[in-house]
Design an enzyme around this catalytic site. Structure first.
Site, mmCIF file in Angstrom:
data_model
loop_
_atom_site.group_PDB
_atom_site.id
_atom_site.type_symbol
_atom_site.label_atom_id
_atom_site.label_comp_id
_atom_site.label_asym_id
_atom_site.label_seq_id
_atom_site.Cartn_x
_atom_site.Cartn_y
_atom_site.Cartn_z
ATOM 1 N N ARG A 95 51.868 37.271 -13.306
ATOM 2 C CA ARG A 95 51.188 37.806 -12.109
ATOM 3 C C ARG A 95 52.195 38.685 -11.357
ATOM 4 O O ARG A 95 53.371 38.324 -11.256
ATOM 5 C CB ARG A 95 50.675 36.684 -11.203
ATOM 6 C CG ARG A 95 49.498 35.916 -11.825
ATOM 7 C CD ARG A 95 48.830 35.002 -10.813
ATOM 8 N NE ARG A 95 48.024 35.740 -9.848
ATOM 9 C CZ ARG A 95 47.465 35.159 -8.777
ATOM 10 N NH1 ARG A 95 47.628 33.868 -8.548
ATOM 11 N NH2 ARG A 95 46.734 35.870 -7.943
ATOM 12 N N GLN A 209 39.211 30.544 -2.535
ATOM 13 C CA GLN A 209 40.287 29.539 -2.406
ATOM 14 C C GLN A 209 40.155 28.745 -1.099
ATOM 15 O O GLN A 209 40.575 27.599 -1.028
ATOM 16 C CB GLN A 209 41.665 30.211 -2.435
ATOM 17 C CG GLN A 209 42.087 30.716 -3.792
ATOM 18 C CD GLN A 209 41.767 32.191 -3.965
ATOM 19 O OE1 GLN A 209 40.786 32.692 -3.413
ATOM 20 N NE2 GLN A 209 42.563 32.892 -4.751
ATOM 21 N N ASP A 250 52.510 36.057 -0.079
ATOM 22 C CA ASP A 250 53.018 36.191 -1.448
ATOM 23 C C ASP A 250 54.302 36.987 -1.510
ATOM 24 O O ASP A 250 55.082 36.852 -2.444
ATOM 25 C CB ASP A 250 51.956 36.843 -2.334
ATOM 26 C CG ASP A 250 50.846 35.847 -2.586
ATOM 27 O OD1 ASP A 250 50.010 35.650 -1.672
ATOM 28 O OD2 ASP A 250 50.846 35.221 -3.656
ATOM 29 N N ASN A 260 49.517 39.366 1.479
ATOM 30 C CA ASN A 260 48.829 38.083 1.276
ATOM 31 C C ASN A 260 47.411 38.359 0.786
ATOM 32 O O ASN A 260 46.997 39.513 0.636
ATOM 33 C CB ASN A 260 48.831 37.271 2.580
ATOM 34 C CG ASN A 260 48.350 35.851 2.354
ATOM 35 O OD1 ASN A 260 48.814 35.181 1.431
ATOM 36 N ND2 ASN A 260 47.421 35.366 3.150
ATOM 37 N N LYS A 261 46.688 37.288 0.558
ATOM 38 C CA LYS A 261 45.343 37.372 -0.024
ATOM 39 C C LYS A 261 44.477 38.423 0.672
ATOM 40 O O LYS A 261 44.496 38.539 1.902
ATOM 41 C CB LYS A 261 44.702 35.981 0.075
ATOM 42 C CG LYS A 261 43.315 35.853 -0.511
ATOM 43 C CD LYS A 261 43.228 36.277 -1.956
ATOM 44 C CE LYS A 261 44.214 35.575 -2.866
ATOM 45 N NZ LYS A 261 44.364 36.249 -4.186
HETATM 46 O O1 MRU Z 1 45.680 34.496 -5.748
HETATM 47 P P1 MRU Z 1 46.276 33.250 -5.166
HETATM 48 O O2 MRU Z 1 45.295 32.140 -4.981
HETATM 49 O O3 MRU Z 1 47.532 32.817 -5.897
HETATM 50 O O4 MRU Z 1 46.729 33.730 -3.719
HETATM 51 C C1 MRU Z 1 47.346 32.811 -2.867
HETATM 52 C C2 MRU Z 1 47.621 33.364 -1.542
HETATM 53 O O5 MRU Z 1 47.352 34.498 -1.227
HETATM 54 C C3 MRU Z 1 48.357 32.464 -0.592
HETATM 55 O O6 MRU Z 1 48.001 32.734 0.729
HETATM 56 C C4 MRU Z 1 49.859 32.716 -0.755
HETATM 57 O O7 MRU Z 1 50.250 32.595 -2.076
HETATM 58 C C5 MRU Z 1 50.668 31.811 0.087
HETATM 59 S S1 MRU Z 1 50.746 30.215 -0.606
HETATM 60 C C6 MRU Z 1 51.662 29.201 0.356
#
Ligand code: MRU
Length: 376
Positions: A95, A209, A250, A260-261
């Site tokens: 990823r 999520q 991230d 972030n997401k």
């Molecule tokens: O695609 P994902 O589910 O891995 O994305 C996760 C996120 O965006 C979280 O907010 C981020 O990784 C922070 S986790 C403490």
């Protein structure tokens, strides 16, 4: 803090975790016994969330080296090095956006580089175990610092005899880490100390999520929460129903921009418009001093099917698929779809970064200072 169950745990030499694609409807434990299984778990999002990805990848390297040691294929240093390079590169390629992934791999790699190659498997496993323990510890510290930062807001809510109203996006809870989570660590701390909190949980399309994972873990921990559609947050902020927004991330770029997401940026904009603090919780391993700004971060584009379809449990008792998990299409066949998985929140919209070393402003200067204090 009392113990919450770990998201990834070790039994002897076995690496175990939840299959997060099945939650909240099936609580299935999977074992990662090879580096390829660790890579697959990250790529397919059986495990996800930046810190958890990092620790899983670290165990991936350790599993790969164990396999090599068992096969006798790393009898020469050159062969061992080539194999190690391949394993590390494959894990890092699973990823692109969360910097913790490369960080976890490189932590193990660095430990291994200092040992004679016949010891690599042992050293790698020991380092992965250290990162595992450190992640739980780091998040507990983020929880403490976050709670201190919220002191005045908590007192105000208490005076008004109401819970502190927190809004979060995606899942930056225990399931995104080894334990506690980042954004949810202060929430768990508050709850355990008897402070009244309530969490607005953004559903977080397309993979949900928030609705699936954050709601599941908050429910298990007994934390009051309400799931809302992604677009509801602005109205709640306008009505004064949100005291604070907190998210994980991230990657934090060197200038303090936060990746972030997808959807995080819109929440930050709405929070700014309503003068609501917008906090980002992150371990220092999520800060990437080598990336100057958010626009330079590789934003993962994911499959169209995640937007085209939604996954859920069949509740219609007359259906042959009753209680099965199924995907259903929600977008007309033929419509084009774009699915960027993350967005960029400019540093100027961030009230502060809550790290294991304390709360720091989201600025290049503060980031440089805090990283300079870290051991290399
Ligand atoms: O695609 P994902 O589910 O891995 O994305 C996760 C996120 O965006 C979280 O907010 C981020 O990784 C922070 S986790 C403490």
């Amino acid at each position: 803090m009392a113990k919450l169950p770990y998201t990834l745990w070790i039994e002897g030499h076995r690496v175990l975790t939840w299959d997060q694609r099945r939650l909240p409807f099936r609580e299935e434990v999977i074992e990662l016994s090879t580096w390829q299984e660790a890579a697959h778990a990250i790529r397919s999002m059986q495990v996800r969330g930046a810190p958890l990805i990092g620790v899983t990848a670290a165990f991936g390297v350790a599993l790969g080296l164990r396999e090599l040691a068992g096969s006798g294929r790393h009898s020469s240093l050159t062969a061992a090095q080539t194999a190690l390079d391949e394993i590390c590169a494959s894990l890092i390629a699973t990823r692109p956006t969360a910097v913790n992934l490369a960080w976890g791999v490189n932590q193990v790699r660095r430990a291994v580089a200092q040992a004679p190659h016949p010891d690599w498997a042992r050293v790698a496993w020991a380092r992965a175990l250290e990162l595992h323990a450190a992640d739980a510890q780091c998040n507990a510290e983020i929880g403490n610092h976050g709670l201190s930062a919220w002191k005045e807001m908590i007192a105000r809510a208490k005076d008004q005899a109401r819970p502190l109203q927190i809004l979060t996006h995606c899942n930056a809870g225990a399931l995104a880490t080894v334990a506690w989570g980042t954004a949810l660590a202060p929430v768990y701390q508050a709850h355990q100390q008897g402070i009244a909190v309530h969490v607005w949980v953004d559903e977080t399309r397309p993979r949900n999520q928030g609705a699936s994972l954050t709601a599941w873990e908050l429910a298990r921990a007994g934390v009051p929460h309400t799931v809302i559609a992604d677009n509801a947050g602005g109205l709640l902020m306008m009505r004064g129903q949100v005291d604070v927004v907190i998210v994980g991330c991230d990657r934090v770029a060197a200038n303090g921009d936060v990746v972030n997401k997808i959807g995080t940026y819109l929440k930050a904009l709405a929070a700014r418009a309503h003068q609501i603090p917008f906090w980002v919780a992150c371990p220092l391993s999520t800060i990437d001093p080598d990336t100057p700004g958010g626009m330079q971060v590789d934003i993962e584009d994911r499959e169209a099917s995640e937007v085209e379809q939604m996954q859920g449990l069949v509740e219609d008792q007359s259906s042959a698929l009753y209680q099965q998990m199924v995907s259903v299409r929600v977008v007309p066949v033929g419509s084009a779809v774009l699915n960027p998985a993350f967005d960029i929140t400019p540093a100027a919209l961030v009230s502060g970064l809550i790290t294991e070393r304390g709360v720091i402003p989201a600025t290049g200067k503060a980031i440089c200072q805090v990283l300079a204090l870290e051991p290399a």
